[in-house]
Design a protein around this motif. Structure first.
Motif, PDB file in Angstrom:
ATOM      1  N   SER A  24     117.682  38.168 100.172  1.00  0.00           N
ATOM      2  CA  SER A  24     117.847  38.851  98.887  1.00  0.00           C
ATOM      3  C   SER A  24     116.521  39.167  98.203  1.00  0.00           C
ATOM      4  CB  SER A  24     118.736  38.021  97.958  1.00  0.00           C
ATOM      5  OG  SER A  24     118.120  36.789  97.666  1.00  0.00           O
ATOM      6  N   ILE A  25     115.394  38.917  98.850  1.00  0.00           N
ATOM      7  CA  ILE A  25     114.124  39.234  98.202  1.00  0.00           C
ATOM      8  C   ILE A  25     113.928  40.744  98.158  1.00  0.00           C
ATOM      9  CG2 ILE A  25     113.071  37.032  98.856  1.00  0.00           C
ATOM     10  CD1 ILE A  25     111.388  38.554 100.894  1.00  0.00           C
ATOM     11  N   THR A  26     113.164  41.180  97.178  1.00  0.00           N
ATOM     12  CA  THR A  26     112.900  42.603  97.003  1.00  0.00           C
ATOM     13  C   THR A  26     111.394  42.838  96.975  1.00  0.00           C
ATOM     14  OG1 THR A  26     112.825  42.451  94.597  1.00  0.00           O
ATOM     15  CG2 THR A  26     114.995  42.875  95.602  1.00  0.00           C
ATOM     16  N   VAL A  27     111.010  44.094  97.115  1.00  0.00           N
ATOM     17  CA  VAL A  27     109.602  44.460  97.029  1.00  0.00           C
ATOM     18  C   VAL A  27     109.044  44.048  95.667  1.00  0.00           C
ATOM     19  CG1 VAL A  27     108.000  46.422  96.947  1.00  0.00           C
ATOM     20  CG2 VAL A  27     109.777  46.334  98.711  1.00  0.00           C
ATOM     21  N   GLY A  28     109.802  44.279  94.615  1.00  0.00           N
ATOM     22  CA  GLY A  28     109.365  43.893  93.277  1.00  0.00           C
ATOM     23  C   GLY A  28     109.136  42.405  93.137  1.00  0.00           C
ATOM     24  N   TRP A  29     110.041  41.612  93.698  1.00  0.00           N
ATOM     25  CA  TRP A  29     109.905  40.150  93.630  1.00  0.00           C
ATOM     26  C   TRP A  29     108.652  39.706  94.368  1.00  0.00           C
ATOM     27  CZ3 TRP A  29     109.627  36.224  97.214  1.00  0.00           C
ATOM     28  CH2 TRP A  29     109.745  34.927  96.718  1.00  0.00           C
ATOM     29  N   VAL A  30     108.429  40.274  95.561  1.00  0.00           N
ATOM     30  CA  VAL A  30     107.248  39.902  96.352  1.00  0.00           C
ATOM     31  C   VAL A  30     105.972  40.222  95.583  1.00  0.00           C
ATOM     32  CG1 VAL A  30     105.943  40.395  98.458  1.00  0.00           C
ATOM     33  CG2 VAL A  30     108.418  40.117  98.573  1.00  0.00           C
ATOM     34  N   LYS A  31     105.891  41.418  95.021  1.00  0.00           N
ATOM     35  CA  LYS A  31     104.697  41.805  94.252  1.00  0.00           C
ATOM     36  C   LYS A  31     104.498  40.890  93.048  1.00  0.00           C
ATOM     37  CE  LYS A  31     104.385  46.607  95.618  1.00  0.00           C
ATOM     38  NZ  LYS A  31     104.278  48.000  95.157  1.00  0.00           N
ATOM     39  N   LYS A  32     105.583  40.536  92.390  1.00  0.00           N
ATOM     40  CA  LYS A  32     105.503  39.645  91.238  1.00  0.00           C
ATOM     41  C   LYS A  32     104.986  38.266  91.640  1.00  0.00           C
ATOM     42  CE  LYS A  32     108.546  37.411  87.886  1.00  0.00           C
ATOM     43  NZ  LYS A  32     109.934  37.295  87.441  1.00  0.00           N
ATOM     44  N   MET A  33     105.532  37.709  92.712  1.00  0.00           N
ATOM     45  CA  MET A  33     105.130  36.371  93.150  1.00  0.00           C
ATOM     46  C   MET A  33     103.678  36.351  93.624  1.00  0.00           C
ATOM     47  SD  MET A  33     107.541  34.205  92.687  1.00  0.00           S
ATOM     48  CE  MET A  33     107.929  35.061  91.181  1.00  0.00           C
ATOM     49  N   VAL A  34     103.276  37.364  94.361  1.00  0.00           N
ATOM     50  CA  VAL A  34     101.893  37.425  94.833  1.00  0.00           C
ATOM     51  C   VAL A  34     100.956  37.616  93.643  1.00  0.00           C
ATOM     52  CG1 VAL A  34     100.249  38.780  96.198  1.00  0.00           C
ATOM     53  CG2 VAL A  34     102.475  38.189  97.163  1.00  0.00           C
ATOM     54  N   GLY A  35     101.328  38.497  92.718  1.00  0.00           N
ATOM     55  CA  GLY A  35     100.499  38.732  91.541  1.00  0.00           C
ATOM     56  C   GLY A  35     100.394  37.526  90.632  1.00  0.00           C
ATOM     57  N   ARG A  36     101.452  36.755  90.558  1.00  0.00           N
ATOM     58  CA  ARG A  36     101.469  35.569  89.698  1.00  0.00           C
ATOM     59  C   ARG A  36     100.487  34.516  90.185  1.00  0.00           C
ATOM     60  NH1 ARG A  36     107.088  32.619  88.948  1.00  0.00           N
ATOM     61  NH2 ARG A  36     107.487  34.443  87.662  1.00  0.00           N
ATOM     62  N   GLY A  37     100.365  34.380  91.487  1.00  0.00           N
ATOM     63  CA  GLY A  37      99.529  33.315  92.037  1.00  0.00           C
ATOM     64  C   GLY A  37      98.164  33.763  92.491  1.00  0.00           C
ATOM     65  N   THR A  38      97.850  35.041  92.359  1.00  0.00           N
ATOM     66  CA  THR A  38      96.586  35.559  92.839  1.00  0.00           C
ATOM     67  C   THR A  38      95.879  36.264  91.696  1.00  0.00           C
ATOM     68  OG1 THR A  38      97.638  35.932  94.961  1.00  0.00           O
ATOM     69  CG2 THR A  38      95.528  36.997  94.613  1.00  0.00           C
ATOM     70  N   SER A  39      94.666  35.882  91.462  1.00  0.00           N
ATOM     71  CA  SER A  39      93.922  36.486  90.369  1.00  0.00           C
ATOM     72  C   SER A  39      92.446  36.538  90.719  1.00  0.00           C
ATOM     73  CB  SER A  39      94.121  35.664  89.095  1.00  0.00           C
ATOM     74  OG  SER A  39      93.303  36.157  88.077  1.00  0.00           O
ATOM     75  N   ASN A  40      91.788  37.575  90.275  1.00  0.00           N
ATOM     76  CA  ASN A  40      90.340  37.673  90.460  1.00  0.00           C
ATOM     77  C   ASN A  40      89.587  37.078  89.281  1.00  0.00           C
ATOM     78  OD1 ASN A  40      90.549  38.976  92.931  1.00  0.00           O
ATOM     79  ND2 ASN A  40      90.746  40.975  91.971  1.00  0.00           N
ATOM     80  N   LYS A  41      90.317  36.614  88.284  1.00  0.00           N
ATOM     81  CA  LYS A  41      89.692  36.016  87.112  1.00  0.00           C
ATOM     82  C   LYS A  41      89.103  34.655  87.466  1.00  0.00           C
ATOM     83  CE  LYS A  41      93.071  37.962  83.926  1.00  0.00           C
ATOM     84  NZ  LYS A  41      94.134  37.622  83.000  1.00  0.00           N
ATOM     85  N   ALA A  42      88.016  34.349  86.808  1.00  0.00           N
ATOM     86  CA  ALA A  42      87.416  33.020  87.009  1.00  0.00           C
ATOM     87  C   ALA A  42      88.352  31.966  86.434  1.00  0.00           C
ATOM     88  CB  ALA A  42      86.057  32.960  86.330  1.00  0.00           C
ATOM     89  N   ARG A  43      88.514  30.907  87.123  1.00  0.00           N
ATOM     90  CA  ARG A  43      89.369  29.830  86.651  1.00  0.00           C
ATOM     91  C   ARG A  43      88.532  28.891  85.766  1.00  0.00           C
ATOM     92  NH1 ARG A  43      92.620  32.212  89.560  1.00  0.00           N
ATOM     93  NH2 ARG A  43      93.968  31.637  91.227  1.00  0.00           N
ATOM     94  N   SER A  44      89.156  28.356  84.738  1.00  0.00           N
ATOM     95  CA  SER A  44      88.437  27.414  83.886  1.00  0.00           C
ATOM     96  C   SER A  44      88.272  26.101  84.632  1.00  0.00           C
ATOM     97  CB  SER A  44      89.199  27.190  82.580  1.00  0.00           C
ATOM     98  OG  SER A  44      90.454  26.634  82.841  1.00  0.00           O
ATOM     99  N   ARG A  45      87.192  25.466  84.366  1.00  0.00           N
ATOM    100  CA  ARG A  45      86.911  24.177  85.029  1.00  0.00           C
ATOM    101  C   ARG A  45      87.275  23.038  84.106  1.00  0.00           C
ATOM    102  NH1 ARG A  45      81.009  25.251  87.697  1.00  0.00           N
ATOM    103  NH2 ARG A  45      81.647  27.036  88.935  1.00  0.00           N
ATOM    104  N   ARG A  46      87.737  21.962  84.688  1.00  0.00           N
ATOM    105  CA  ARG A  46      88.002  20.762  83.891  1.00  0.00           C
ATOM    106  C   ARG A  46      86.697  20.121  83.492  1.00  0.00           C
ATOM    107  NH1 ARG A  46      93.069  17.600  86.621  1.00  0.00           N
ATOM    108  NH2 ARG A  46      94.584  19.212  86.155  1.00  0.00           N
TER     109      ARG A  46
END
Length: 98
Positions: free
Chosen positions: A75-97
């Motif tokens: 039941s996965i869709t192209v939209g769901w895949v793009k959303k999940m990949v986009g949610r977990g992938t970012s080019n932004k710098a991550r804040s450090r603890r």
């Protein structure tokens, strides 16, 4: 036969469908499927949970691990895949603890 399919494995048809959907969402990348033990089993929600990552032709990964339960593969869709990949992938710098 078990009384419940709550921990079942994905069928070949489900895997083929899911692969096709992910390829439609990201045709420029190769799909690398894994399972419970391939990506750190303690992170998987269940024993037979599947996961994928997206990799370019040079071997660089372009997504985090995306977990998918076998029951949801068909039941996965192209939209769901793009959303999940986009949610977990970012080019932004991550804040450090601190």
């Amino acid at each position: 036969m078990k009384g419940s399919d709550s921990n079942r494995k994905a069928t070949k048809d489900e895997m083929a469908f899911a692969t096709q959907v992910v390829q439609e969402a990201f045709p420029e990348y190769e799909i690398v499927w894994g399972s419970h033990g391939d990506y750190g089993g303690h992170r998987a929600p269940r024993d037979h949970t599947l996961a994928f990552r997206l990799r370019d032709k040079r071997g660089k990964y372009h997504s985090n691990v995306i977990w998918v339960s076998p029951e949801w593969l068909s039941s996965i869709t192209v939209g769901w895949v793009k959303k999940m990949v986009g949610r977990g992938t970012s080019n932004k710098a991550r804040s450090r603890r601190k």
